[in-house]
Design a protein around this motif. Structure first.
Motif, mmCIF file in Angstrom:
data_model
loop_
_atom_site.group_PDB
_atom_site.id
_atom_site.type_symbol
_atom_site.label_atom_id
_atom_site.label_comp_id
_atom_site.label_asym_id
_atom_site.label_seq_id
_atom_site.Cartn_x
_atom_site.Cartn_y
_atom_site.Cartn_z
ATOM 1 N N ASN A 187 0.789 -1.539 -0.531
ATOM 2 C CA ASN A 187 0.320 0.163 0.157
ATOM 3 C C ASN A 187 0.798 1.347 0.311
ATOM 4 O OD1 ASN A 187 0.299 0.842 3.356
ATOM 5 N ND2 ASN A 187 -1.232 -0.867 3.841
ATOM 6 N N SER A 240 1.592 3.694 1.827
ATOM 7 C CA SER A 240 1.877 4.271 3.530
ATOM 8 C C SER A 240 3.546 4.109 3.189
ATOM 9 C CB SER A 240 1.215 3.976 4.086
ATOM 10 O OG SER A 240 -0.089 3.940 4.159
ATOM 11 N N TYR A 241 3.584 2.439 2.936
ATOM 12 C CA TYR A 241 4.841 1.635 3.239
ATOM 13 C C TYR A 241 5.822 2.176 1.564
ATOM 14 C CZ TYR A 241 3.491 -0.833 7.029
ATOM 15 O OH TYR A 241 3.002 -1.294 8.368
ATOM 16 N N HIS A 299 -4.067 5.507 3.300
ATOM 17 C CA HIS A 299 -4.125 6.144 4.701
ATOM 18 C C HIS A 299 -4.092 7.923 4.472
ATOM 19 C CE1 HIS A 299 -3.280 1.939 5.224
ATOM 20 N NE2 HIS A 299 -4.500 1.985 6.703
ATOM 21 N N ILE A 336 -2.642 9.534 6.126
ATOM 22 C CA ILE A 336 -1.077 9.851 6.104
ATOM 23 C C ILE A 336 -1.023 9.776 5.365
ATOM 24 C CG2 ILE A 336 -0.805 8.997 8.806
ATOM 25 C CD1 ILE A 336 -0.145 6.625 7.638
ATOM 26 N N ASP A 337 -1.245 9.492 4.653
ATOM 27 C CA ASP A 337 0.185 9.169 2.693
ATOM 28 C C ASP A 337 -0.574 10.556 1.913
ATOM 29 O OD1 ASP A 337 0.364 6.350 3.487
ATOM 30 O OD2 ASP A 337 -1.710 6.089 1.944
ATOM 31 N N THR A 375 3.130 8.618 11.734
ATOM 32 C CA THR A 375 2.728 9.588 10.819
ATOM 33 C C THR A 375 2.394 9.768 9.543
ATOM 34 O OG1 THR A 375 2.707 11.506 12.213
ATOM 35 C CG2 THR A 375 1.401 10.203 13.143
ATOM 36 N N LEU A 376 3.816 9.625 9.038
ATOM 37 C CA LEU A 376 4.418 9.971 7.988
ATOM 38 C C LEU A 376 4.295 11.459 8.363
ATOM 39 C CD1 LEU A 376 2.565 8.211 4.937
ATOM 40 C CD2 LEU A 376 5.113 8.061 5.884
ATOM 41 N N LYS A 392 3.905 13.774 -0.967
ATOM 42 C CA LYS A 392 3.003 13.004 -0.892
ATOM 43 C C LYS A 392 2.380 12.599 -2.054
ATOM 44 C CE LYS A 392 2.570 13.292 4.581
ATOM 45 N NZ LYS A 392 2.367 12.547 5.500
ATOM 46 N N CYS A 450 1.720 9.916 -4.562
ATOM 47 C CA CYS A 450 0.136 9.014 -4.681
ATOM 48 C C CYS A 450 0.066 9.347 -5.955
ATOM 49 C CB CYS A 450 -0.115 9.403 -3.332
ATOM 50 S SG CYS A 450 -0.090 8.729 -1.871
#
Length: 301
Positions: free
Chosen positions: A206, A208-209, A237, A239-240, A259-260, A268, A272
């Motif tokens: 995903n 986030s990672y 998420h 946080i992304d 929480t990035l 970000k 994304c």
């Protein structure tokens, strides 16, 4: 009723692209901190507020209709409810992420049932939309919760990964969890699973990672999953895409990572956008309800 459906080739012989459902869990700083045992005593939650605004912008840019997994008690928060209502106005689907974000396997049957029934009742009643999907907080799901979800009128859960631990917890097989399947004999309820994790490193596929490890992690995972021909659950998420938490709200280095808050929202969002565009090139983005209906139809084709 399990396995990977097959579909006829299109008339123009274009390469077949499986369905992709785009999801976002509405966990904010309060829920993330609670999961790690850190206090969060602030009323404002910039992860939810900036993250949801930016996520809606991301979806609009890619003409994607997402499913938002909402913690029902968020509707009582005056700064957050209007953002969820705006998502509904834009046509995004609403699913349940429980009432309080408690981990289900730690609860007794009565509390589990309350989290499932009450979250659906609140979300449908307050937002005026059907709520048929569910994701467990922390992906922590068990067989009893699956059976309760079916009893409570949900159509699908999207919590499990194709691993031996999830197969044991749900009373199924790893092979079954590689694709959507009906985990309860005689019931139309569906487990719409998460994609298989990469082995190295053994982390979920995903964004986030990928934001921590680099977009190469995402591309390798997508390439691996694409070979299965199964639908893709692309889970974001907040946080992304959210702004970093203010320094005074953080609890040391690990809270920045979890929480990035180590990256700007601009950086970000850019990454994304790249990940979502890459996935769109290999999959057909559908509403979760559409993808579920297509999968059901494939079983009788």
């Amino acid at each position: 009723m399990s396995g990977i459906p097959s579909f006829p080739a299109s008339a123009d012989a274009a390469p077949y692209r499986p369905a992709m459902t785009v999801h976002v869990d509405l966990d904010g700083a309060r829920e993330i901190f609670a999961g790690h045992g850190w206090p969060f005593e602030h009323e404002d939650d910039s992860i939810v507020e900036t993250g949801l605004r930016n996520f809606l912008e991301l979806c609009a840019a890619h003409q994607v209709t997402a499913t938002l997994f909402v913690i029902a008690n968020m509707l009582a928060r005056k700064r957050i409810r209007p953002l969820i209502e705006e998502a509904v106005r834009q046509g995004h689907e609403i699913a349940s992420h429980t009432v309080t974000h408690r981990y289900l396997p730690a609860l007794d049957r009565a509390d589990k049932k309350w989290e499932l029934e009450e979250s659906r009742r609140i979300l449908e009643g307050e937002l005026g939309v059907p709520v048929i999907g569910f994701r467990a907080p922390g992906y922590r799901i068990d067989r009893e919760s699956i059976e309760l979800l079916a009893d409570c009128g949900y159509a699908y859960d999207s919590s499990a990964f194709p691993t031996s631990s999830y197969a044991a917890a749900l009373g199924t097989t790893v092979a079954a969890l590689m694709a959507p399947h009906a985990p309860i004999v005689g019931s139309p309820f569906v487990e719409w699973p998460m994609p298989k994790s990469l082995r190295l490193p053994p982390l979920p596929l995903n964004p986030s990672y990928a934001l921590l490890l680099g977009n190469g992690h995402f591309k390798r995972g997508i390439a691996s999953h694409r070979r299965s021909e199964a639908p893709l659950t692309l889970l974001f998420h907040l946080i992304d895409v959210a702004e970093p938490l203010p320094t005074e709200q953080l609890r040391g280095f690990m809270s920045r990572v979890m929480t990035l808050s180590t990256m700007s929202a601009t950086a970000k969002m850019r990454r994304c956008n790249t990940m979502l565009a890459h996935a769109r090139g290999l999959y057909r983005p559908l509403r979760t309800t559409q993808a579920l209906a297509e999968w059901r139809t494939s079983l009788t084709a």
